[in-house]
Scaffold this motif. Structure first.
Motif, PDB file in Angstrom:
ATOM      1  N   ALA A   1      -6.089 -12.219  13.136  1.00 45.78           N
ATOM      2  CA  ALA A   1      -6.763 -11.276  14.015  1.00 45.78           C
ATOM      3  C   ALA A   1      -6.687  -9.848  13.499  1.00 45.78           C
ATOM      4  O   ALA A   1      -7.652  -9.101  13.540  1.00 45.78           O
ATOM      5  CB  ALA A   1      -6.141 -11.351  15.410  1.00 45.78           C
ATOM      6  N   SER A   2      -5.497  -9.428  13.022  1.00 44.31           N
ATOM      7  CA  SER A   2      -5.343  -8.050  12.577  1.00 44.31           C
ATOM      8  C   SER A   2      -5.829  -7.904  11.151  1.00 44.31           C
ATOM      9  O   SER A   2      -5.758  -8.831  10.359  1.00 44.31           O
ATOM     10  CB  SER A   2      -3.866  -7.642  12.651  1.00 44.31           C
ATOM     11  OG  SER A   2      -3.097  -8.468  11.820  1.00 44.31           O
ATOM     12  N   ALA A   3      -6.320  -6.716  10.829  1.00 43.95           N
ATOM     13  CA  ALA A   3      -6.840  -6.472   9.489  1.00 43.95           C
ATOM     14  C   ALA A   3      -6.198  -5.215   8.917  1.00 43.95           C
ATOM     15  O   ALA A   3      -6.006  -4.236   9.612  1.00 43.95           O
ATOM     16  CB  ALA A   3      -8.353  -6.304   9.526  1.00 43.95           C
ATOM     17  N   GLU A   4      -5.844  -5.269   7.636  1.00 43.40           N
ATOM     18  CA  GLU A   4      -5.309  -4.124   6.949  1.00 43.40           C
ATOM     19  C   GLU A   4      -6.438  -3.464   6.162  1.00 43.40           C
ATOM     20  O   GLU A   4      -7.391  -4.130   5.750  1.00 43.40           O
ATOM     21  CB  GLU A   4      -4.201  -4.554   5.989  1.00 43.40           C
ATOM     22  CG  GLU A   4      -2.991  -5.148   6.682  1.00 43.40           C
ATOM     23  CD  GLU A   4      -1.940  -5.602   5.684  1.00 43.40           C
ATOM     24  OE1 GLU A   4      -2.203  -5.474   4.465  1.00 43.40           O
ATOM     25  OE2 GLU A   4      -0.880  -6.069   6.104  1.00 43.40           O
ATOM     26  N   PRO A   5      -6.359  -2.155   5.919  1.00 44.60           N
ATOM     27  CA  PRO A   5      -7.417  -1.486   5.152  1.00 44.60           C
ATOM     28  C   PRO A   5      -7.624  -2.123   3.786  1.00 44.60           C
ATOM     29  O   PRO A   5      -8.740  -2.372   3.374  1.00 44.60           O
ATOM     30  CB  PRO A   5      -6.887  -0.058   5.036  1.00 44.60           C
ATOM     31  CG  PRO A   5      -5.946   0.107   6.179  1.00 44.60           C
ATOM     32  CD  PRO A   5      -5.330  -1.234   6.390  1.00 44.60           C
ATOM     33  N   GLU A   6      -6.538  -2.403   3.083  1.00 40.66           N
ATOM     34  CA  GLU A   6      -6.630  -3.036   1.776  1.00 40.66           C
ATOM     35  C   GLU A   6      -5.411  -3.923   1.570  1.00 40.66           C
ATOM     36  O   GLU A   6      -4.305  -3.572   1.985  1.00 40.66           O
ATOM     37  CB  GLU A   6      -6.678  -1.986   0.660  1.00 40.66           C
ATOM     38  CG  GLU A   6      -8.004  -1.267   0.542  1.00 40.66           C
ATOM     39  CD  GLU A   6      -8.067  -0.413  -0.721  1.00 40.66           C
ATOM     40  OE1 GLU A   6      -7.168  -0.556  -1.563  1.00 40.66           O
ATOM     41  OE2 GLU A   6      -9.005   0.380  -0.835  1.00 40.66           O
ATOM     42  N   PRO A   7      -5.582  -5.075   0.935  1.00 42.87           N
ATOM     43  CA  PRO A   7      -4.430  -5.913   0.630  1.00 42.87           C
ATOM     44  C   PRO A   7      -3.642  -5.319  -0.532  1.00 42.87           C
ATOM     45  O   PRO A   7      -4.143  -4.440  -1.241  1.00 42.87           O
ATOM     46  CB  PRO A   7      -5.069  -7.249   0.223  1.00 42.87           C
ATOM     47  CG  PRO A   7      -6.399  -6.856  -0.330  1.00 42.87           C
ATOM     48  CD  PRO A   7      -6.845  -5.672   0.476  1.00 42.87           C
ATOM     49  N   PRO A   8      -2.398  -5.772  -0.758  1.00 45.74           N
ATOM     50  CA  PRO A   8      -1.645  -5.297  -1.921  1.00 45.74           C
ATOM     51  C   PRO A   8      -2.369  -5.624  -3.221  1.00 45.74           C
ATOM     52  O   PRO A   8      -3.167  -6.557  -3.297  1.00 45.74           O
ATOM     53  CB  PRO A   8      -0.319  -6.070  -1.818  1.00 45.74           C
ATOM     54  CG  PRO A   8      -0.223  -6.478  -0.382  1.00 45.74           C
ATOM     55  CD  PRO A   8      -1.626  -6.700   0.071  1.00 45.74           C
ATOM     56  N   GLN A   9      -2.079  -4.847  -4.241  1.00 45.47           N
ATOM     57  CA  GLN A   9      -2.654  -5.130  -5.557  1.00 45.47           C
ATOM     58  C   GLN A   9      -2.015  -6.382  -6.153  1.00 45.47           C
ATOM     59  O   GLN A   9      -0.861  -6.702  -5.860  1.00 45.47           O
ATOM     60  CB  GLN A   9      -2.409  -3.953  -6.504  1.00 45.47           C
ATOM     61  CG  GLN A   9      -3.078  -2.663  -6.100  1.00 45.47           C
ATOM     62  CD  GLN A   9      -2.913  -1.608  -7.179  1.00 45.47           C
ATOM     63  OE1 GLN A   9      -3.625  -1.590  -8.178  1.00 45.47           O
ATOM     64  NE2 GLN A   9      -1.957  -0.724  -6.976  1.00 45.47           N
ATOM     65  N   LEU A  10      -2.765  -7.060  -6.996  1.00 45.57           N
ATOM     66  CA  LEU A  10      -2.263  -8.225  -7.723  1.00 45.57           C
ATOM     67  C   LEU A  10      -2.327  -7.907  -9.212  1.00 45.57           C
ATOM     68  O   LEU A  10      -3.393  -7.571  -9.739  1.00 45.57           O
ATOM     69  CB  LEU A  10      -3.107  -9.461  -7.412  1.00 45.57           C
ATOM     70  CG  LEU A  10      -2.777 -10.737  -8.197  1.00 45.57           C
ATOM     71  CD1 LEU A  10      -1.360 -11.212  -7.878  1.00 45.57           C
ATOM     72  CD2 LEU A  10      -3.790 -11.831  -7.897  1.00 45.57           C
ATOM     73  N   GLN A  11      -1.186  -8.000  -9.893  1.00 43.75           N
ATOM     74  CA  GLN A  11      -1.147  -7.662 -11.315  1.00 43.75           C
ATOM     75  C   GLN A  11      -0.499  -8.787 -12.123  1.00 43.75           C
ATOM     76  O   GLN A  11       0.669  -9.097 -11.924  1.00 43.75           O
ATOM     77  CB  GLN A  11      -0.379  -6.366 -11.550  1.00 43.75           C
ATOM     78  CG  GLN A  11      -0.374  -5.924 -13.020  1.00 43.75           C
ATOM     79  CD  GLN A  11       0.341  -4.610 -13.235  1.00 43.75           C
ATOM     80  OE1 GLN A  11       1.323  -4.299 -12.565  1.00 43.75           O
ATOM     81  NE2 GLN A  11      -0.155  -3.815 -14.178  1.00 43.75           N
ATOM     82  N   PRO A  12      -1.241  -9.409 -13.035  1.00 43.05           N
ATOM     83  CA  PRO A  12      -0.632 -10.394 -13.924  1.00 43.05           C
ATOM     84  C   PRO A  12       0.262  -9.714 -14.966  1.00 43.05           C
ATOM     85  O   PRO A  12      -0.027  -8.602 -15.416  1.00 43.05           O
ATOM     86  CB  PRO A  12      -1.842 -11.062 -14.604  1.00 43.05           C
ATOM     87  CG  PRO A  12      -3.040 -10.619 -13.814  1.00 43.05           C
ATOM     88  CD  PRO A  12      -2.695  -9.294 -13.231  1.00 43.05           C
ATOM     89  N   VAL A  13       1.336 -10.424 -15.336  1.00 44.11           N
ATOM     90  CA  VAL A  13       2.259  -9.928 -16.365  1.00 44.11           C
ATOM     91  C   VAL A  13       2.532 -11.079 -17.326  1.00 44.11           C
ATOM     92  O   VAL A  13       2.965 -12.158 -16.912  1.00 44.11           O
ATOM     93  CB  VAL A  13       3.580  -9.435 -15.762  1.00 44.11           C
ATOM     94  CG1 VAL A  13       4.480  -8.877 -16.856  1.00 44.11           C
ATOM     95  CG2 VAL A  13       3.333  -8.390 -14.687  1.00 44.11           C
ATOM     96  N   ALA A  14       2.262 -10.849 -18.613  1.00 44.15           N
ATOM     97  CA  ALA A  14       2.479 -11.882 -19.629  1.00 44.15           C
ATOM     98  C   ALA A  14       3.802 -11.629 -20.337  1.00 44.15           C
ATOM     99  O   ALA A  14       4.067 -10.522 -20.825  1.00 44.15           O
ATOM    100  CB  ALA A  14       1.334 -11.876 -20.642  1.00 44.15           C
ATOM    101  N   LEU A  15       4.639 -12.658 -20.403  1.00 47.22           N
ATOM    102  CA  LEU A  15       5.929 -12.588 -21.092  1.00 47.22           C
ATOM    103  C   LEU A  15       5.915 -13.528 -22.281  1.00 47.22           C
ATOM    104  O   LEU A  15       5.509 -14.690 -22.165  1.00 47.22           O
ATOM    105  CB  LEU A  15       7.063 -12.989 -20.144  1.00 47.22           C
ATOM    106  CG  LEU A  15       7.297 -12.104 -18.913  1.00 47.22           C
ATOM    107  CD1 LEU A  15       8.334 -12.742 -18.004  1.00 47.22           C
ATOM    108  CD2 LEU A  15       7.735 -10.711 -19.331  1.00 47.22           C
ATOM    109  N   ARG A  16       6.386 -13.025 -23.423  1.00 47.15           N
ATOM    110  CA  ARG A  16       6.461 -13.849 -24.616  1.00 47.15           C
ATOM    111  C   ARG A  16       7.715 -13.498 -25.392  1.00 47.15           C
ATOM    112  O   ARG A  16       8.036 -12.324 -25.594  1.00 47.15           O
ATOM    113  CB  ARG A  16       5.243 -13.653 -25.518  1.00 47.15           C
ATOM    114  CG  ARG A  16       5.200 -14.634 -26.695  1.00 47.15           C
ATOM    115  CD  ARG A  16       3.977 -14.441 -27.571  1.00 47.15           C
ATOM    116  NE  ARG A  16       3.851 -15.506 -28.536  1.00 47.15           N
ATOM    117  CZ  ARG A  16       4.548 -15.589 -29.671  1.00 47.15           C
ATOM    118  NH1 ARG A  16       5.422 -14.624 -29.977  1.00 47.15           N
ATOM    119  NH2 ARG A  16       4.382 -16.599 -30.499  1.00 47.15           N
TER     120      ARG A  16
END
Length: 266
Positions: free
Chosen positions: A162-177
């Motif tokens: 029901a409730s809405a936020e202005p924007e969702p959190p950012q999603l950031q991929p991180v590659a480990l090698r």
């Protein structure tokens, strides 16, 4: 090494005492980053970083070793998710709590609560990491990402609330090698029936392990289902890890490897 662990235990006692008095120390993020960085230096890890962690974001990384924790923790004020049982482990639980780990209760009925906790932590300024494979791999491949926790970055319309936020959190991929050549480093992976003490000893006997950390462009999660977000993040990581080497076939994680991975995510 023992001195460094004892230092961490002492810091965690001070932080816990201050928090119980209602005066959490403002210096905690700096000290946690210092502790992770010093551990990496003690282990003689040769870390190369490209990009930087986004603020107020959910980072999703491939998972190879318990070394992933200090490697990422040394890059900034970055927290982690862990199963709630770890909080009760001697020394390790206290140190994980001191480092800002968010402990998640198991069970489907606690999922909504877990998502709300992660969202609240990010909304209050935190950057958190999830290892979406659910286990560690040997570094030659990236297992398929589990989509459930990607609900954290969905806009509320996508999850039908029901409730809405202005924007969702950012999603950031991180590659480990881990490794300097095409083939991944054979010492770094923490898999199968390995133990933490035995693996730590191998790392100490093999100084100079190369680690490549790539903070990739953020993904706009708005309007995307969890499975699509999980696949998008995994594809971005694969593009970095296998840019000159085709990805190997997937394999399902074993129950034993899953258990070991969950144990080292504090």
């Amino acid at each position: 090494m023992i001195e460094h662990l004892l230092t961490g235990a002492l810091i965690s006692l001070v932080v816990t005492a201050r928090c119980r008095l209602g005066r959490p120390p403002v210096w905690r993020p700096r000290v946690v980053r210092w502790w992770h960085g010093r551990l990496c230096r003690i282990l003689a890890l040769d870390i190369q970083v490209s990009g930087q962690a986004a603020e107020r974001a959910l980072l999703v990384a491939n998972h190879i070793s318990w070394l992933d924790i200090p490697v990422l923790g040394a890059q900034g004020p970055i927290g982690f998710l862990s199963k709630a049982e770890v909080r009760r482990w001697p020394m390790i639980g206290g140190m994980a709590a001191m480092a800002g780990t968010l402990f998640i209760e198991r069970g489907a009925n606690r999922f909504a609560e877990a998502i709300a906790s992660v969202r609240a932590r990010i909304r209050n300024g935190a950057t958190l990491v999830i290892f979406a494979e659910g286990t560690t791999s040997d570094g030659t491949q990236v297992l398929r990402f589990l989509p459930r926790l990607f609900a954290v970055v969905q806009d509320q319309d996508s999850v039908d609330t029901a409730s809405a936020e202005p924007e969702p959190p950012q999603l950031q991929p991180v590659a480990l090698r881990y490794g300097r050549d095409i083939q991944p480093d054979p010492v770094a992976p923490f898999i199968n029936d390995d133990t933490l003490v035995r693996h730590l000893w191998r790392v100490l006997k093999n100084p100079g392990i190369a680690v490549q950390v790539s903070f990739l462009p953020t993904i706009d999660p708005r309007g995307q289902p969890r499975r699509a977000l999980a696949d998008h993040a995994r594809t971005a990581i694969l593009a970095v890890l296998h840019h000159d080497n085709p990805p190997l076939p997937e394999r399902p994680p074993s129950d034993l490897a899953m258990s070991l991975s969950r144990s080292c995510k504090a």
